[in-house]
Motif scaffolding. Structure first.
Motif, short mmCIF file in Angstrom:
data_model
loop_
_atom_site.label_atom_id
_atom_site.label_comp_id
_atom_site.label_asym_id
_atom_site.label_seq_id
_atom_site.Cartn_x
_atom_site.Cartn_y
_atom_site.Cartn_z
N ALA A 175 0.99 -1.22 0.15
CA ALA A 175 -0.02 0.22 0.02
C ALA A 175 0.84 1.22 0.07
O ALA A 175 1.96 1.25 0.39
N ASN A 183 1.02 8.51 -4.50
CA ASN A 183 -0.33 7.90 -4.54
C ASN A 183 -0.70 7.81 -2.86
O ASN A 183 0.10 7.38 -2.17
N MET A 239 -4.29 6.31 -0.50
CA MET A 239 -5.12 5.18 -0.44
C MET A 239 -5.90 5.54 1.00
O MET A 239 -5.09 5.63 1.73
N SER A 240 -7.18 5.30 0.81
CA SER A 240 -7.99 5.20 2.00
C SER A 240 -7.99 3.96 2.86
O SER A 240 -7.77 2.86 2.18
N SER A 289 -10.64 1.75 1.59
CA SER A 289 -10.20 0.96 0.45
C SER A 289 -9.07 -0.39 0.47
O SER A 289 -9.22 -1.48 0.13
N LEU A 290 -8.22 0.05 1.43
CA LEU A 290 -7.08 -1.13 1.92
C LEU A 290 -7.62 -2.29 2.59
O LEU A 290 -7.46 -3.32 2.22
N GLY A 308 -3.70 0.95 -4.71
CA GLY A 308 -3.45 2.38 -4.74
C GLY A 308 -4.69 3.21 -5.26
O GLY A 308 -5.52 2.38 -5.72
N ASP A 309 -4.64 4.30 -4.95
CA ASP A 309 -6.20 4.92 -5.29
C ASP A 309 -5.62 6.27 -6.12
O ASP A 309 -5.66 6.17 -7.47
N THR A 363 -7.15 -4.69 -9.73
CA THR A 363 -7.91 -4.13 -9.04
C THR A 363 -9.35 -4.36 -9.05
O THR A 363 -10.06 -4.45 -8.17
N TYR A 384 -11.85 -3.16 -4.62
CA TYR A 384 -11.75 -2.02 -3.53
C TYR A 384 -12.27 -0.59 -4.38
O TYR A 384 -12.07 -0.23 -5.28
N ARG A 443 -12.56 3.21 -5.22
CA ARG A 443 -11.56 4.04 -5.58
C ARG A 443 -12.08 5.66 -5.54
O ARG A 443 -13.31 5.85 -5.21
#
Length: 301
Positions: free
Chosen positions: A158, A196, A198-199, A202-203, A223-224, A279, A284, A286
């Motif tokens: 991540a 990058n 990511m929340s 999301s993770l 990643g987001d 993805t 997850y 985005r």
């Protein structure tokens, strides 16, 4: 499933533990202290005290768990005062972490996710000169090397993480929120460069999917959103209702994000788009960073 989350009293492990518990799994968390923070919903989960670096999680203690989420890889914050930086990270990430996965295999655990860092995959040019990144790459490779038929190990690597666990303090996001509200006397600027993001949501979704259907031995770069640091910090000012304040990108160190926390170097970017097929498989969400910042501000504002 009966799931053990190593490092489950912390932010990322704790969020994943709560996510999995909400999905109906029987979740136990671990930590080095006497229990989870009583102000958080983590206190309602099962608890197993131990330190993987000290070898506390023996085969016998791990027996009976179906799945493991390992969210306790060491970074500079974990190096004890007075210890040699490189030697400690080698002890923890190169040696103790793979040994934990070997013990989990012998205990009969079926599936395990190792939560790792994105640098070695997203910016491999940084590996040669950075002891910390070398140790996280060794952790990723060492954990997956313990996989065997009947014991699947998957890494989820991540980027910069954004989010919160209800009731859990944050030495990162509480100051960001107070700064954005004008309560910390630092001008509204950000270092040049970006990365990058990511929340937590999301993770946790990616970790759940990796446990359920990840390919054994895979290392997923997740990643987001690619954002400059100025764009990222602007989200905090917007979330506290100060959109009139514009965060400026300056080529100078920000005390709230020191240069030591930017391995690619101030002024540089780590930008990438995660593999579309991976993805889709992990499923997850985005475009979640602004929402994650609003959640942080709601908790710490």
């Amino acid at each position: 499933m009966k799931v053990l989350v190593i490092g489950g009293t912390g932010a990322l492990g704790g969020h994943a533990a709560l996510h999995l518990a909400a999905k109906g799994h029987d979740v136990t968390i671990t930590g080095r202290g006497t229990g989870a923070n009583p102000a958080t919903p983590l206190a309602k989960l099962g608890y197993l005290q131990g330190d993987f670096v000290s070898g506390d999680f023996t085969t016998e203690r791990l027996r009976g768990f179906d799945w493991v989420v390992f969210a306790a890889g060491n970074d500079p914050r974990h190096v004890p005062q007075g210890e040699d930086f490189g030697a400690w990270l080698h002890k923890a990430n190169h040696v103790a972490l793979p040994a934990f996965f070997a013990a989990a295999r012998e205990a009969g655990v079926k599936r395990a996710v190792q939560l790792g860092s994105f640098y070695a995959q997203a910016a491999p040019e940084l590996v040669a000169d950075n002891v910390y990144i070398q140790s996280r790459q060794a952790a990723c490779e060492g954990a997956r090397a313990q996989g065997r038929p009947g014991f699947d190990v998957i890494s989820v690597n991540a980027p910069f993480m954004v989010g919160t666990v209800p009731g859990l303090p944050s030495a990162i996001f509480e100051p960001y929120t107070q700064w954005a509200k004008g309560l910390i006397p630092i001008p509204p600027y950000a270092p040049t460069g970006g990365t990058n993001f990511m929340s937590f949501e999301s993770l946790s979704e990616a970790i759940e999917a990796a446990l359920e259907r990840g390919k054994p031995g895979a290392a997923y770069l997740v990643g987001d959103e690619n954002l400059s640091f100025a764009q990222y910090f602007q989200l905090f000012f917007d979330a506290v209702g100060r959109s009139d304040v514009k965060v400026e990108a300056l080529d100078q160190e920000l005390p709230l994000l020191p240069d030591a926390a930017i391995p690619q170097g101030r002024g540089n970017f780590i930008s990438y788009e995660p593999d579309a097929g991976e993805t889709a498989m992990l499923g997850y969400r985005r475009h979640d960073i602004a929402n994650a910042v609003r959640t942080i501000v709601a908790q710490f504002g």
